[in-house]
Design a protein around this motif. Structure first.
Motif, PDB file in Angstrom:
ATOM      1  N   ALA A 127      66.405  66.237  47.842  1.00  0.00           N
ATOM      2  CA  ALA A 127      65.043  65.725  47.923  1.00  0.00           C
ATOM      3  C   ALA A 127      65.037  64.377  48.639  1.00  0.00           C
ATOM      4  CB  ALA A 127      64.452  65.591  46.523  1.00  0.00           C
ATOM      5  N   SER A 128      63.865  64.003  49.127  1.00  0.00           N
ATOM      6  CA  SER A 128      63.702  62.734  49.832  1.00  0.00           C
ATOM      7  C   SER A 128      62.597  61.922  49.183  1.00  0.00           C
ATOM      8  CB  SER A 128      63.363  62.972  51.309  1.00  0.00           C
ATOM      9  OG  SER A 128      64.429  63.597  51.990  1.00  0.00           O
ATOM     10  N   ASN A 129      62.779  60.604  49.164  1.00  0.00           N
ATOM     11  CA  ASN A 129      61.740  59.680  48.748  1.00  0.00           C
ATOM     12  C   ASN A 129      61.876  58.411  49.579  1.00  0.00           C
ATOM     13  OD1 ASN A 129      63.951  58.359  47.671  1.00  0.00           O
ATOM     14  ND2 ASN A 129      63.273  58.463  45.540  1.00  0.00           N
ATOM     15  N   SER A 130      61.267  57.327  49.139  1.00  0.00           N
ATOM     16  CA  SER A 130      61.321  56.090  49.919  1.00  0.00           C
ATOM     17  C   SER A 130      62.707  55.459  49.911  1.00  0.00           C
ATOM     18  CB  SER A 130      60.294  55.088  49.378  1.00  0.00           C
ATOM     19  OG  SER A 130      60.569  54.784  48.015  1.00  0.00           O
ATOM     20  N   ILE A 182      59.647  70.260  42.315  1.00  0.00           N
ATOM     21  CA  ILE A 182      60.700  70.799  41.460  1.00  0.00           C
ATOM     22  C   ILE A 182      61.998  70.767  42.254  1.00  0.00           C
ATOM     23  CG2 ILE A 182      61.504  72.738  40.078  1.00  0.00           C
ATOM     24  CD1 ILE A 182      58.632  73.763  39.988  1.00  0.00           C
ATOM     25  N   VAL A 183      62.953  69.995  41.778  1.00  0.00           N
ATOM     26  CA  VAL A 183      64.268  69.917  42.409  1.00  0.00           C
ATOM     27  C   VAL A 183      65.160  70.906  41.676  1.00  0.00           C
ATOM     28  CG1 VAL A 183      66.137  68.417  43.160  1.00  0.00           C
ATOM     29  CG2 VAL A 183      63.821  67.481  42.884  1.00  0.00           C
ATOM     30  N   ASP A 197      60.923  59.371  40.931  1.00  0.00           N
ATOM     31  CA  ASP A 197      59.993  59.118  39.836  1.00  0.00           C
ATOM     32  C   ASP A 197      59.487  60.411  39.207  1.00  0.00           C
ATOM     33  OD1 ASP A 197      58.063  60.149  41.597  1.00  0.00           O
ATOM     34  OD2 ASP A 197      57.400  58.164  42.258  1.00  0.00           O
ATOM     35  N   GLU A 198      58.422  60.290  38.414  1.00  0.00           N
ATOM     36  CA  GLU A 198      57.914  61.413  37.623  1.00  0.00           C
ATOM     37  C   GLU A 198      57.329  62.524  38.476  1.00  0.00           C
ATOM     38  OE1 GLU A 198      54.706  58.514  38.425  1.00  0.00           O
ATOM     39  OE2 GLU A 198      56.729  58.336  37.572  1.00  0.00           O
ATOM     40  N   ALA A 382      57.314  73.661  34.806  1.00  0.00           N
ATOM     41  CA  ALA A 382      56.875  72.730  35.842  1.00  0.00           C
ATOM     42  C   ALA A 382      55.742  73.304  36.663  1.00  0.00           C
ATOM     43  CB  ALA A 382      58.057  72.360  36.737  1.00  0.00           C
ATOM     44  N   VAL A 383      55.768  74.609  36.913  1.00  0.00           N
ATOM     45  CA  VAL A 383      54.664  75.237  37.658  1.00  0.00           C
ATOM     46  C   VAL A 383      53.407  75.252  36.806  1.00  0.00           C
ATOM     47  CG1 VAL A 383      53.837  77.386  38.701  1.00  0.00           C
ATOM     48  CG2 VAL A 383      56.198  76.624  39.101  1.00  0.00           C
ATOM     49  N   GLU A 384      53.542  75.612  35.543  1.00  0.00           N
ATOM     50  CA  GLU A 384      52.378  75.673  34.657  1.00  0.00           C
ATOM     51  C   GLU A 384      51.717  74.314  34.496  1.00  0.00           C
ATOM     52  OE1 GLU A 384      53.237  79.474  31.703  1.00  0.00           O
ATOM     53  OE2 GLU A 384      53.911  77.472  31.087  1.00  0.00           O
ATOM     54  N   ALA A 385      52.486  73.244  34.618  1.00  0.00           N
ATOM     55  CA  ALA A 385      51.916  71.909  34.500  1.00  0.00           C
ATOM     56  C   ALA A 385      50.939  71.591  35.620  1.00  0.00           C
ATOM     57  CB  ALA A 385      53.040  70.857  34.482  1.00  0.00           C
TER      58      ALA A 385
END
Length: 388
Positions: A127-130, A182-183, A197-198, A382-385
């Protein structure tokens, strides 16, 4: 919870499809309807779990050099066009409640932008973020200013055709973000995992069950066994396979090698009866009996090996795989092979790894971690959320 309609969008690559099938199946078990895009060669396997949205994928039948971004970028846009048309029909005729889109399925993300349907992005790759970017930290892109200018012009035309030019720029087509992610592997494997983060949910990976293949008898009797693979894309290195077979033969071990569809077995041989050469190896069956895996370092195949307690010797070919090699060495679950390596060097590394009792202990602990969660259940949660 009342059953919802989930639309899953991916690309035709097993390393992206296999890690989600158990999670999609769990959604069906919970009473949800799941539709998934799949091209011709992927539809039969995907159709065992969910409803198939068939489309003709340019990527599924492409014969181009994928290390050259001059080839990859136009192919990526063609794939997006084909997938977008198929997904748009589903959204128009049977609107989903949520779209689950692989990180490389730009079409899935765009459909969400066009309709306002929530999008959950899946990451079978880092995954990628800042704080971390595979492209920047590992130089996984080879594009030039010229290739990007041509690509962005073509993307602008496509966005205009589908009515998104006012809300999505060509740059966002290429580098976009999702609020829900979702990772598909544990945080420990992710470079700079502590910075996510979340918005990112790391889950216990979904590992395929045993395949009960015709080769399982040979594999079960082949002790000790080294499994060799270069994945399904950059796998034309005949010298790599020859070196691996020779290196394992020096130890008196058995070798099971997945050659892909570009390397005829006769180009590797002649080989002894301790060597099994297949275009497509039943990988789970092989890993269940393996003592070591020698591979390119694809993240999905690496996680599958670790889930079976098998140390991984990585010969990376592209940026992402160098990242996998770094993570595996950081965790002490395998090693990066020298570039290039000889048969004698490979034999020495194999002996060193299989005799490393501390690594064996780490592998056993990590195997329990990969096997100890709810995998498909965590994915479905996670999908249901995302349901609103």
């Amino acid at each position: 919870m009342t059953g919802k309609h989930v639309l899953y969008a991916s690309i035709p690559a097993w390393g992206h499809v296999y890690p989600v099938l158990e999670g999609l199946t769990e959604l069906v078990r919970r009473g949800h309807r799941v539709s998934a895009s799949a091209s011709g060669s992927f539809a039969p396997e995907v159709g065992k779990a969910v409803d198939v949205v068939r489309y003709d994928s340019p990527m599924d039948t492409a014969h181009v050099e994928l290390s050259d971004m001059g080839n990859v970028l136009p192919l990526m846009l063609k794939e997006t066009r084909a997938a977008y048309a198929a997904l748009e029909r589903v959204v128009r005729e049977d609107p989903p409640d949520v779209i689950v889109a692989d990180v490389l399925s730009t079409a899935g993300w765009l459909i969400g932008q066009a309709t306002g349907i929530p999008v959950v992005r899946t990451w079978p790759v880092f995954a990628s973020n800042s704080e971390f970017s595979l492209h920047q930290d590992y130089g996984s892109r080879s594009d030039t200013d010229e290739s990007m200018a041509v690509f962005f012009a073509a993307v602008a035309d496509f966005l205009d055709e589908v009515g998104l030019s006012s809300s999505v720029s060509p740059q966002r087509f290429f580098d976009n973000e999702a609020d829900r992610n979702i990772v598909l592997f544990p945080r420990e494997i992710q470079p700079r995992g502590e910075t996510f983060d979340e918005r990112f949910t790391f889950i216990t990976p979904c590992i395929r069950p045993a395949e009960d293949s015709p080769e399982v008898g040979w594999l079960a009797a082949a002790r000790p066994l080294a499994v060799v693979s270069l994945g399904t894309v950059f796998n034309e290195k005949i010298g790599f396979f020859r070196t691996c077979v020779e290196g394992v033969e020096r130890l008196g071990w058995h070798t099971a090698a997945a050659l892909g569809d570009k390397v005829p077995p006769e180009r590797i041989g002649p080989v002894s009866d301790r060597v099994l050469l297949r275009a497509r190896l039943p990988m789970i069956d092989a890993l269940r009996h393996a003592s070591v895996a020698v591979s390119h370092g694809g993240l999905t195949s690496t996680v599958e090996a670790l889930a079976h307690g098998v140390p991984v010797l990585v010969a990376p070919q592209i940026g992402e795989q160098r990242g996998v090699a770094d993570s595996i060495e950081r965790l002490g679950l395998g090693v990066r092979l020298p570039e290039p390596f000889t048969a004698a060097e490979l034999a020495d590394v194999i002996k060193e790894v299989v005799n490393d009792t501390a690594m064996a202990d780490r592998l056993a602990l990590f195997r329990r971690k990969l096997r100890g969660g709810r995998s498909g259940g965590e994915f479905a949660d996670a999908v249901e959320a995302a349901f609103v």
